[in-house]
Design an enzyme around this catalytic site. Structure first.
Site, mmCIF file in Angstrom:
data_model
loop_
_atom_site.group_PDB
_atom_site.id
_atom_site.type_symbol
_atom_site.label_atom_id
_atom_site.label_comp_id
_atom_site.label_asym_id
_atom_site.label_seq_id
_atom_site.Cartn_x
_atom_site.Cartn_y
_atom_site.Cartn_z
ATOM 1 C CE LYS A 59 -4.507 0.779 0.262
ATOM 2 N NZ LYS A 59 -5.609 -0.162 -0.059
ATOM 3 N N GLY A 111 -20.276 6.657 3.467
ATOM 4 C CA GLY A 111 -19.197 6.887 2.508
ATOM 5 C C GLY A 111 -19.783 6.859 1.113
ATOM 6 N N GLY A 157 -18.030 7.643 -1.945
ATOM 7 C CA GLY A 157 -16.986 7.773 -2.970
ATOM 8 C C GLY A 157 -17.189 6.688 -4.005
ATOM 9 C CG ASN A 158 -14.835 3.600 -7.069
ATOM 10 O OD1 ASN A 158 -15.000 2.442 -6.680
ATOM 11 N ND2 ASN A 158 -14.731 3.879 -8.351
ATOM 12 C CB ALA A 159 -16.501 1.536 -2.404
ATOM 13 N N GLY A 160 -18.960 3.477 -2.410
ATOM 14 C CA GLY A 160 -20.304 3.767 -1.905
ATOM 15 C C GLY A 160 -21.302 4.105 -3.010
#
Ligand code: GLU
Length: 420
Positions: free
Chosen positions: A110, A222, A224-227
């Site tokens: 990471k 959240g 963002g992309n995932a949410g």
């Protein structure tokens, strides 16, 4: 770091203690256990970046290569003001277990930069991204370490990074970074892969638990992309009703259901989901405690702790974020019969399609979207059932079960290589 309620909040210490639980179940060799508790390598970098006002700002960055026994280290790069080396270490450890649990031939790594991307112009972000690769590029490589997007990094940022890396090498090497735009060797289906993989695990869990997903309610912390993709795909694939969503500024709740596409439009226009017409405001803490069937923490670490876990009682928690639940949170969920789809299983769809992207780059031959979806589905479905069965067999929680499978795979690779 410990919180006022005595709970541990240092993500790396949490990751180590999660591993310890699995090591006890596995009866893991003490030397392998000690080895897997620590990152193999880490690089700390200092990045001078020219800002638009003519000044030069100095940023701190990191790249942690946690374990490469099963293949090159793999994992995203996060741009966040609260980034710390211990957060990156934890995220790198979780990537190791994530790649192992879905059985892709990669290790875990990471990266992170301490910065506030919301306050930076596109030009400043580009110069920061290139500066990061100028320093970290020396330890990256197709066979060594392959970054990707994470919180607040995008396909555009991956494109700048891949471009900078190409200059370092003297030729294009697109496979060294995944999550790239399609035009630069990105994969079909990478954009929504994290959420899609999560929906597949919910689909399978619902079958096992006897829950009808049609009309089942879901809250998403959240956006963002995932949410965002969890909201749209939750409806499209599972017939869920999305009743609440939140972002860093706050949340909205409508028990009759929200239209995710319209909320996404509102967020694009105003910068947040808050003040969305026809919904009640809720805070980021309150959204976790709403009476829903499925809760999807999709933001950051340490959201479910000793402080609130007892009040969080959905049927399923699908962790699209990395590390949203602390050790005390897990204990409460287990005691209360809340079924957890643990982060490094639930959100493994992203890195799975990243792996597909690496394969396609290596062959310079690109798959169509149905092929990506089908192969992702097989990986996620297989991993979910292996974890569920392991949890049943050992009478342990789902997170520890996921660890048991992943750690066993990594430990076997370590042993076969003769490292320990
Ligand atoms: N950052 C994502 C994760 O946490 C994706 C990593 C990748 O695609 O390498 O899983």
């Amino acid at each position: 770091m410990a919180n006022q309620n005595g709970g541990e909040l240092n993500p790396f210490k949490i990751a180590q203690k999660q591993l310890d639980k699995a090591a006890a179940v596995l009866g893991l060799d003490p030397a392998i256990h000690a080895f897997l508790r620590e990152p193999l390598r880490e690089l700390h970098v200092t990045l001078p970046v020219k800002m638009d006002d003519g000044s030069t700002k100095i940023f701190k960055g990191f790249r942690v290569q946690y374990n490469d026994a099963r293949g090159p280290t793999k994992g995203g790069i996060r741009f966040h003001s609260q980034e710390t080396i211990d957060t990156v270490r934890a995220l790198a450890a979780w990537m190791t277990w994530k790649c192992a649990v879905v059985d892709i031939p990669l290790g875990g790594g990471k990266g992170g930069v301490v910065c506030n991307p919301k306050e930076m112009s596109p030009g400043e972000l580009e110069r920061l991204s290139r500066a990061y690769i100028r320093q970290v590029g020396r330890i990256l490589g197709l066979e060594k370490d392959v970054p990707a997007p994470d919180v607040y990094t995008t396909p555009q940022i991956m494109a700048w990074m891949a471009d900078e890396y190409a200059f370092l090498k003297g030729h294009n090497e697109f496979g060294v970074i995944t999550g790239k735009p399609l035009e630069l060797g990105g994969s079909q289906g990478r954009g929504d892969a994290t959420a899609r993989g999560g929906m597949i695990t919910i689909r399978e869990a619902a079958k096992v638990l006897g829950i009808d997903t049609q009309g089942a309610t879901m809250a998403i912390q959240g956006f963002g992309n995932a949410g965002q993709y969890a909201a749209t795909l939750g409806i499209e694939l599972l017939g869920l009703k999305i009743v609440a969503v939140s972002d860093s500024k706050g949340g909205i709740y409508n028990p009759d259901g929200l239209d995710p596409d319209d909320v996404i439009k509102h967020k694009r226009e105003t910068g947040s989901v808050i003040n969305y017409p026809g919904a009640k405001p809720v805070s980021n803490e309150e959204i976790l405690e709403l009476p829903v069937d499925i809760l999807a923490p999709s933001a950051l670490e340490n959201q479910i702790t000793a402080r609130n876990a007892d009040r969080i009682r959905p049927k399923i928690v699908s962790e699209l974020a990395n590390g949203p639940t602390t050790l005390e949170g897990d204990d409460a969920f287990y005691k209360n019969g809340v079924y957890v789809l643990p982060d490094f299983l639930c959100n493994a769809g992203g890195v799975t399609v990243s792996y597909f992207e690496m394969v396609q780059n290596a062959y310079d031959y690109y798959w169509d979207l149905p092929t990506v979806h089908e192969r992702l589905d097989i990986k996620m479905t297989t991993a979910y059932h292996a974890v569920h069965e392991t949890a049943q067999r050992f009478e342990i929680d789902m997170r520890t079960a996921a660890y048991v499978i992943a750690v066993d795979r990594v430990a076997t690779a370590v042993r076969l290589r003769g490292w320990v």
